[in-house]
Design an enzyme around this catalytic site. Structure first.
Site, PDB file in Angstrom:
ATOM      1  N   ASP A   1     -51.441 -53.706-105.907  1.00  0.00           N
ATOM      2  CA  ASP A   1     -50.274 -54.511-105.580  1.00  0.00           C
ATOM      3  C   ASP A   1     -50.143 -54.487-104.060  1.00  0.00           C
ATOM      4  O   ASP A   1     -50.296 -53.444-103.440  1.00  0.00           O
ATOM      5  CB  ASP A   1     -49.031 -53.851-106.205  1.00  0.00           C
ATOM      6  CG  ASP A   1     -48.036 -54.851-106.738  1.00  0.00           C
ATOM      7  OD1 ASP A   1     -47.598 -55.697-105.939  1.00  0.00           O
ATOM      8  OD2 ASP A   1     -47.693 -54.766-107.925  1.00  0.00           O
TER       9      ASP A   1
ATOM     10  N   ASP B   1     -46.982 -59.388-104.014  1.00  0.00           N
ATOM     11  CA  ASP B   1     -45.578 -59.399-104.427  1.00  0.00           C
ATOM     12  C   ASP B   1     -44.812 -60.543-103.756  1.00  0.00           C
ATOM     13  O   ASP B   1     -44.980 -60.787-102.561  1.00  0.00           O
ATOM     14  CB  ASP B   1     -44.978 -58.044-103.996  1.00  0.00           C
ATOM     15  CG  ASP B   1     -43.628 -57.771-104.594  1.00  0.00           C
ATOM     16  OD1 ASP B   1     -43.543 -57.729-105.828  1.00  0.00           O
ATOM     17  OD2 ASP B   1     -42.662 -57.584-103.828  1.00  0.00           O
TER      18      ASP B   1
ATOM     19  N   GLU C   1     -47.655 -63.496-106.939  1.00  0.00           N
ATOM     20  CA  GLU C   1     -46.471 -63.503-107.811  1.00  0.00           C
ATOM     21  C   GLU C   1     -45.553 -64.637-107.361  1.00  0.00           C
ATOM     22  O   GLU C   1     -45.059 -64.628-106.227  1.00  0.00           O
ATOM     23  CB  GLU C   1     -45.699 -62.175-107.728  1.00  0.00           C
ATOM     24  CG  GLU C   1     -44.547 -62.144-108.727  1.00  0.00           C
ATOM     25  CD  GLU C   1     -43.383 -61.241-108.341  1.00  0.00           C
ATOM     26  OE1 GLU C   1     -42.586 -60.907-109.213  1.00  0.00           O
ATOM     27  OE2 GLU C   1     -43.244 -60.894-107.152  1.00  0.00           O
TER      28      GLU C   1
ATOM     29  N   HIS D   1     -43.511 -55.892-115.553  1.00  0.00           N
ATOM     30  CA  HIS D   1     -42.523 -54.832-115.375  1.00  0.00           C
ATOM     31  C   HIS D   1     -41.143 -55.356-114.984  1.00  0.00           C
ATOM     32  O   HIS D   1     -40.239 -54.564-114.747  1.00  0.00           O
ATOM     33  CB  HIS D   1     -43.038 -53.863-114.305  1.00  0.00           C
ATOM     34  CG  HIS D   1     -43.169 -54.523-112.968  1.00  0.00           C
ATOM     35  ND1 HIS D   1     -44.099 -55.516-112.712  1.00  0.00           N
ATOM     36  CD2 HIS D   1     -42.463 -54.382-111.820  1.00  0.00           C
ATOM     37  CE1 HIS D   1     -43.958 -55.936-111.481  1.00  0.00           C
ATOM     38  NE2 HIS D   1     -42.978 -55.267-110.906  1.00  0.00           N
ATOM     39  N   ASP D   2     -41.010 -56.681-114.871  1.00  0.00           N
ATOM     40  CA  ASP D   2     -39.717 -57.269-114.501  1.00  0.00           C
ATOM     41  C   ASP D   2     -39.084 -58.059-115.643  1.00  0.00           C
ATOM     42  O   ASP D   2     -37.977 -58.587-115.469  1.00  0.00           O
ATOM     43  CB  ASP D   2     -39.893 -58.241-113.321  1.00  0.00           C
ATOM     44  CG  ASP D   2     -40.361 -57.550-112.056  1.00  0.00           C
ATOM     45  OD1 ASP D   2     -39.948 -56.398-111.820  1.00  0.00           O
ATOM     46  OD2 ASP D   2     -41.159 -58.164-111.310  1.00  0.00           O
TER      47      ASP D   2
HETATM   48  C1  GLC Z   1     -41.286 -58.310-107.301  1.00  0.00           C
HETATM   49  C2  GLC Z   1     -41.606 -57.097-108.141  1.00  0.00           C
HETATM   50  C3  GLC Z   1     -40.315 -56.423-108.497  1.00  0.00           C
HETATM   51  C4  GLC Z   1     -39.650 -55.974-107.211  1.00  0.00           C
HETATM   52  C5  GLC Z   1     -39.463 -57.143-106.254  1.00  0.00           C
HETATM   53  C6  GLC Z   1     -39.164 -56.668-104.883  1.00  0.00           C
HETATM   54  O1  GLC Z   1     -40.615 -59.284-108.005  1.00  0.00           O
HETATM   55  O2  GLC Z   1     -42.370 -57.473-109.251  1.00  0.00           O
HETATM   56  O3  GLC Z   1     -40.501 -55.342-109.364  1.00  0.00           O
HETATM   57  O4  GLC Z   1     -38.416 -55.392-107.496  1.00  0.00           O
HETATM   58  O5  GLC Z   1     -40.627 -57.920-106.147  1.00  0.00           O
HETATM   59  O6  GLC Z   1     -40.307 -56.122-104.285  1.00  0.00           O
END
Ligand code: GLC
Length: 530
Positions: free
Chosen positions: A99, A201, A264, A325-326
């Site tokens: 990541d 991210d 992402e 994970h979100d």
């Molecule tokens: C992304 C991650 C998430 C995190 C956010 C801030 O969306 O997947 O888990 O809280 O970014 O970094």
């Protein structure tokens, strides 16, 4: 890029690094634990693991607040542990994706400490500092994704800094060329160690509007929603200049053979596909979260597959994600029977699938008592069901105390079903969801038609979604019953078929002629012309 490139044919498996396997009894998973489970992953048949952040971090957002881009947090182990992990993963034929969190650092990162030390510090411009309005209020109306204002006042230097997430996660200024250089070197640090790619991210957040204009109000906002939805994010993200940054990152990866860049991105389809970049110079795989966000019915899903396929730029490679994970787990969202149908869908669509650890053993809805809550979003905006702890609970390996995850106290409670739903037990049960996943993965690996082959919709009526996948002379019909009643699907006259896999055991080898009878919650893969 040939269609046999690993990240086109392969399956990505996401590991949340706190929750996979603890090796030292502190209740949090670690790199040595992950390494001990590589044989399982090779057995399952996936091709690449993506590990959420493992870098030194105060863990305000569980690793998405990075304090050093070129190290390993002691909770997870050491750089030597990492090197051993990647070496053993590669020896087993598994790729490893890390990541990369470029939008913000931790407020404990030395860069931020420098930046906030004075207005004239050389690192001041690495972050987004702005003056207060004449009345002392923040520079604009932007809101943090975790609720509350996105601006934090710094008393010592008399300015606000911007944070799209927690105040402990100040946003970097990607218009500054020094920050770009520093971050690209961080990428090279890991690429030199053999990392096979990055999941970047919130990549669409990197550049904000140069004038920091107010975002417009969202007329559809309701107070039951997360506060971020109060405004439409017109100026705080997805700015045209971001594509230059993405293509520069891609350029860094191109310095090394066969690396993958995954982004992402939570945006509507037509915006999402712009992240393939001009002439495909952007992300190889802008994550496609449509299956997570769409209502679970045949017509809607069929329509979105068609829309997605049509929106892809020429040569752009599709991908599908079922969980992360979100987001609430698929099993929690649609129930255990349909979770099996979802597995068949994910693993028979055209494009790279990403699966989420624990979905293959059927982890479902886990209630987290308020006193056990860990997620900062849940703590900031309680009661709105926004918390992400339920999808981050530990993996279950066996029937022992704490499911074999840890000898200590797990950082989050386990799904209470862990004693009957664990890898060791499900492996011995041919009818289990785990064995279904394994067979699906095996079939996909054996038949190009199921991974890189063409996709043709056959029907999307009532509860049934059916499509054909073909490559060379190989053809498969995938028929999925998204409902809880049996359904019958006509079979093209003169065609013969044979069931190769069912989500509801066991019909393998059953010949199909004239019609396909789908039981409740059943998905079938049928080899055609046999
Ligand atoms: C992304 C991650 C998430 C995190 C956010 C801030 O969306 O997947 O888990 O809280 O970014 O970094």
């Amino acid at each position: 890029m040939p269609e046999t490139t690993w990240w086109k044919r392969g399956i990505v498996y996401q590991i949340y690094p706190r929750s996979f396997q603890d090796s030292n009894g502190d209740g949090i998973s670690d790199l040595n634990g992950i390494r001990q489970r590589l044989d399982y992953l090779a057995w399952l048949g996936i091709n690449a693991i993506w590990i959420s952040p493992i870098f030194p971090s105060p863990m305000a957002d569980f690793g998405y607040d990075v304090a050093d881009y070129c190290g390993i947090d002691p909770i997870f182990g050491t750089l030597e542990d990492f090197e051993r992990l990647i070496e053993e993963a590669h020896a087993k034929g598994l790729k490893l994706i890390l990541d990369f969190v470029p939008n913000h650092t931790s407020d404990q990162h030395p860069w931020f400490k420098e930046s906030r030390s004075s207005r004239t510090n050389p690192n001041r411009d690495w972050y987004l500092w702005r003056d207060a309005k004449p009345d002392g209020s923040p520079p604009n109306n932007w809101i943090s994704n975790f609720g509350g204002p996105a601006w934090e006042w710094d008393e010592a230097t008399g300015q606000y800094y911007y944070h799209a997430f927690l105040k402990e996660q100040p946003d970097l200024n990607w218009r500054n060329s020094d920050i770009r250089k520093a971050m690209y070197n961080a990428l090279r640090f890991w690429l030199d160690r053999g990392v096979d790619g990055f999941r970047v991210d919130v990549i669409w957040h990197l550049i904000k509007h140069a004038e920091f204009r107010d975002n417009p109000h969202n007329p559809a906002f309701q107070t039951s929603q997360a506060e971020i939805n109060r405004f439409i994010q017109v100026y705080s993200a997805d700015q045209p200049e971001v594509h230059e940054v993405v293509s520069e990152m891609r350029g860094v990866l191109e310095e090394y053979p066969e690396r993958v860049l995954i982004g992402e991105i939570y945006l509507p389809l037509e915006r999402l596909v712009t992240y393939y970049g001009k002439d495909l110079s952007g992300a190889h795989l802008p994550f496609n979260f449509q299956l997570i966000q769409t209502a679970w019915n045949a017509r809607t899903i069929a329509a979105l597959i068609n829309e997605y396929e049509a929106a892809l730029p020429e040569g752009g490679w599709p991908n599908w994600v079922l969980g992360n994970h979100d987001q609430p787990r698929i099993g929690a969202r649609i129930g255990p029977q349909q979770a099996r149908v979802a597995a068949m869908l994910l693993l028979t669509l055209r494009g790279t699938p990403t699966m989420y650890y624990g979905d293959e053993i059927g982890i479902g809805k886990v209630e987290i008592p308020p006193e056990a809550a860990q997620d900062p979003w849940e703590k900031n905006e309680p009661g709105l069901d926004l918390g992400r702890d339920p999808e981050r609970t530990p993996m279950h390996w066996d029937g022992s105390a704490q499911g074999g995850f840890t000898s200590g106290k797990p950082w989050l409670p386990l799904d209470p079903h862990f004693r009957s739903c664990h890898v060791e037990g499900l492996r011995d049960d041919p009818a289990s969801i785990l064995m279904l996943y394994r067979h699906l993965i095996e079939l996909r690996r054996q038949h190009l038609a199921l991974s890189v082959g063409g996709y043709t919709q056959v029907s999307a009526e009532g509860d049934v979604l059916a499509y054909e996948r073909q490559h060379g002379s190989e053809r498969f019909l995938v028929a999925l019953n998204l409902g809880h009643e049996p359904h019958t699907l006509p079979f093209p006259a003169g065609t013969k078929g044979r069931v190769v896999l069912s989500t509801v055991p066991d019909r393998s080898e059953e010949p199909i002629e004239a019609q396909v009878v789908l039981r409740a919650d059943e998905g079938l893969i049928i080899a055609l012309g046999i």
